[in-house]
Design a protein around this motif. Structure first.
Motif, PDB file in Angstrom:
ATOM      1  N   VAL A   1       0.820  -1.204   0.000  1.00  0.00           N
ATOM      2  CA  VAL A   1       0.000   0.000   0.000  1.00  0.00           C
ATOM      3  C   VAL A   1       0.857   1.259   0.000  1.00  0.00           C
ATOM      4  CG1 VAL A   1      -1.785   1.291   1.258  1.00  0.00           C
ATOM      5  CG2 VAL A   1      -1.828  -1.220   1.258  1.00  0.00           C
ATOM      6  N   ALA A   2       0.478   2.184  -0.901  1.00  0.00           N
ATOM      7  CA  ALA A   2       1.035   3.534  -0.946  1.00  0.00           C
ATOM      8  C   ALA A   2      -0.157   4.481  -1.047  1.00  0.00           C
ATOM      9  CB  ALA A   2       1.946   3.693  -2.158  1.00  0.00           C
ATOM     10  N   GLY A   3      -0.001   5.732  -0.612  1.00  0.00           N
ATOM     11  CA  GLY A   3      -1.113   6.649  -0.813  1.00  0.00           C
ATOM     12  C   GLY A   3      -1.255   7.757   0.195  1.00  0.00           C
ATOM     13  N   ALA A   4      -2.454   8.376   0.162  1.00  0.00           N
ATOM     14  CA  ALA A   4      -2.761   9.521   1.015  1.00  0.00           C
ATOM     15  C   ALA A   4      -4.251   9.480   1.369  1.00  0.00           C
ATOM     16  CB  ALA A   4      -2.428  10.816   0.274  1.00  0.00           C
ATOM     17  N   GLU A   5      -4.683  10.132   2.366  1.00  0.00           N
ATOM     18  CA  GLU A   5      -3.878  10.577   3.474  1.00  0.00           C
ATOM     19  C   GLU A   5      -3.632   9.388   4.384  1.00  0.00           C
ATOM     20  OE1 GLU A   5      -4.135  14.376   5.430  1.00  0.00           O
ATOM     21  OE2 GLU A   5      -5.756  14.943   4.065  1.00  0.00           O
TER      22      GLU A   5
END
Length: 177
Positions: free
Chosen positions: A98-102
């Motif tokens: 998992v990568a991402g925001a917020e």
């Protein structure tokens, strides 16, 4: 246990055009997510993305837009809560990178919901961000407490390859320069 390319999917959570300028060090987060996505493409790791209320926050940033095979718009903070989320997880893939925001909202709620399903979650610390560094730090700590493995982009890339004799080693290594 090392992360395995043949069992992984890369999930890009809400890395969107109108959100990323507000994220602390957002360009670095996008850059690390792009490294993950490029390597995933080279190593046959499926890439999926979510977009939180795309009418308001826009589409996935251009640097990442070409990589996801599936993009799921959502209004729930946890992607897992959305109808059709299971379509993002290909059969035989039981490790979600998992990568991402917020980090403290959509990423964290998605991570916790995946862990509640007993899915192995690998959260890439240098590829997640929040508006405030303190929120990001708290999210990483809480995700770890719920059983997510917190790693870095380079850890994932080298674990996906395992060996310098991997046929894509030179191509993946060039991404890191």
């Amino acid at each position: 246990m090392l992360v395995t390319a043949s069992r992984s999917i890369l999930l890009l959570v809400d890395l969107q055009e109108r959100l990323m300028p507000a994220i602390d060090d957002g360009q670095a987060v996008v850059g690390r997510a792009a490294l993950l996505a490029e390597a995933a493409d080279l190593l046959d790791v499926p890439v999926a993305a979510t977009e939180q209320y795309p009418q308001g926050l826009g589409p996935t940033v251009p640097e990442l837009a070409a990589f996801p095979q599936l993009v799921m718009p959502k209004t729930a903070f946890s992607a897992v809560a959305e109808p059709g989320f299971d379509m993002l997880l290909p059969p035989g893939r039981d490790e979600v990178v998992v990568a991402g925001a917020e980090a403290h909202v959509c990423v964290l709620q998605t991570v916790i919901a995946l862990r509640e399903r007993d899915v192995r979650v690998v959260l890439v610390a240098d590829a997640v961000g929040s508006r405030r560094p303190s929120d990001r730090a708290a999210a990483l700590e809480r995700a770890r407490e719920h059983g997510a493995e917190v790693v870095t982009t380079e850890m994932v890339l080298f674990e996906w390859m395992r060996d310098s004799h991997h046929p894509r080693f030179r191509e993946v290594s060039k991404l890191l320069r």
